[in-house]
Design an enzyme around this catalytic site. Structure first.
Site, short mmCIF file in Angstrom:
data_model
loop_
_atom_site.label_atom_id
_atom_site.label_comp_id
_atom_site.label_asym_id
_atom_site.label_seq_id
_atom_site.Cartn_x
_atom_site.Cartn_y
_atom_site.Cartn_z
N GLY A 89 18.70 45.69 36.05
CA GLY A 89 17.37 45.16 35.79
C GLY A 89 17.08 43.99 36.70
N ARG A 90 16.17 43.13 36.28
CA ARG A 90 15.80 41.97 37.09
C ARG A 90 16.71 40.78 36.87
NH1 ARG A 90 9.81 41.31 35.54
NH2 ARG A 90 10.15 39.25 36.39
N GLU A 93 19.33 39.20 39.52
CA GLU A 93 18.78 38.46 40.66
C GLU A 93 18.86 36.95 40.45
OE1 GLU A 93 14.81 38.63 43.48
OE2 GLU A 93 14.59 39.04 41.34
N CYS A 119 23.47 49.57 38.27
CA CYS A 119 22.18 49.37 38.91
C CYS A 119 22.17 48.10 39.77
CB CYS A 119 21.10 49.34 37.83
SG CYS A 119 19.43 49.62 38.45
N HIS A 120 21.43 47.06 39.37
CA HIS A 120 21.40 45.80 40.11
C HIS A 120 22.51 44.84 39.69
CE1 HIS A 120 17.41 47.30 41.14
NE2 HIS A 120 17.29 46.33 42.03
N TYR A 139 22.33 50.39 42.55
CA TYR A 139 21.01 50.93 42.86
C TYR A 139 20.86 50.94 44.39
CZ TYR A 139 16.10 52.01 42.57
OH TYR A 139 14.88 52.65 42.70
#
Length: 203
Positions: A89-90, A93, A119-120, A139
């Protein structure tokens, strides 16, 4: 079957399926899962985001659920945990900018404990400097970060997973059956080996 104590690193706008499904599935398997977020406490929430593949050049994003934390990050003793789970997800980051998060991640690699990242999630692993020489999925948009961090990016299908020693990675939530199955196998192998070491040290 041995049961593990697992730490899950989450943050605001973590991918909904990638936190909800593993959090519940790993508990169904008998493991304890403590979900924590820096600067938040047990009983507080993080907001999730739902990412989907709807024919655009990248994934779409929608507001998900409120996911309740069941442990407090600053109170965590990483030595008490058998494994680490990092959803995508975000949130990765910004979580990768927190040095305490990176120290937490490094502990699991230095101790040879099982780690799963989806993923991330590998963005955090890259920032922690633990990917050198590792075969890893993520990802596809994170491939350059994996390579720059010394990892060997594996361009697998969205429903597949990669295992490199005690590290299990996958490109996105469609790979849940693959990476969860592989992570469970890695966990059981680790727990059995740890038990054997403990028994040997006592004899």
């Amino acid at each position: 079957m041995a049961h593990a104590k697992l730490l899950m690193l989450v943050g605001d706008y973590v991918e909904d399926y990638e936190v909800m499904v593993p959090f519940q599935t790993l508990q169904v398997l008998g493991h304890t899962v403590d979900a924590v977020c820096p600067k938040k406490s047990k009983g507080e929430f993080v907001r999730t985001a739902i990412h989907d593949f709807e024919g655009d050049q990248t994934y779409s994003e929608k507001r998900g659920h409120n996911f309740m934390l069941n442990a407090t990050f600053v109170e965590v003793d990483v030595a008490q945990y058998d494994g680490l789970v990092i959803p995508g997800g975000r949130s990765p980051e910004y979580l990768r900018t927190d040095e305490d998060v990176l120290k937490t991640v490094r502990h699991f690699f230095e101790a040879g404990k099982p780690v799963a990242a989806v993923c991330h999630g590998p963005q955090i692993l890259a920032a922690a400097g633990v990917l050198q020489g590792k075969k890893i999925s993520a990802y596809p948009a994170c491939a350059s970060e994996v390579k720059l961090a010394g990892g060997s990016y594996q361009p697998i299908g969205m429903t597949e997973a990669v295992v490199d020693g005690t590290l299990v990675t996958a490109p996105a939530w469609p790979a849940h059956p693959a990476w969860l199955s592989n992570f469970e196998s890695v966990l059981q192998e680790y727990l059995v080996s740890r038990l054997a070491v403990n028994l040997t040290s006592r004899s």
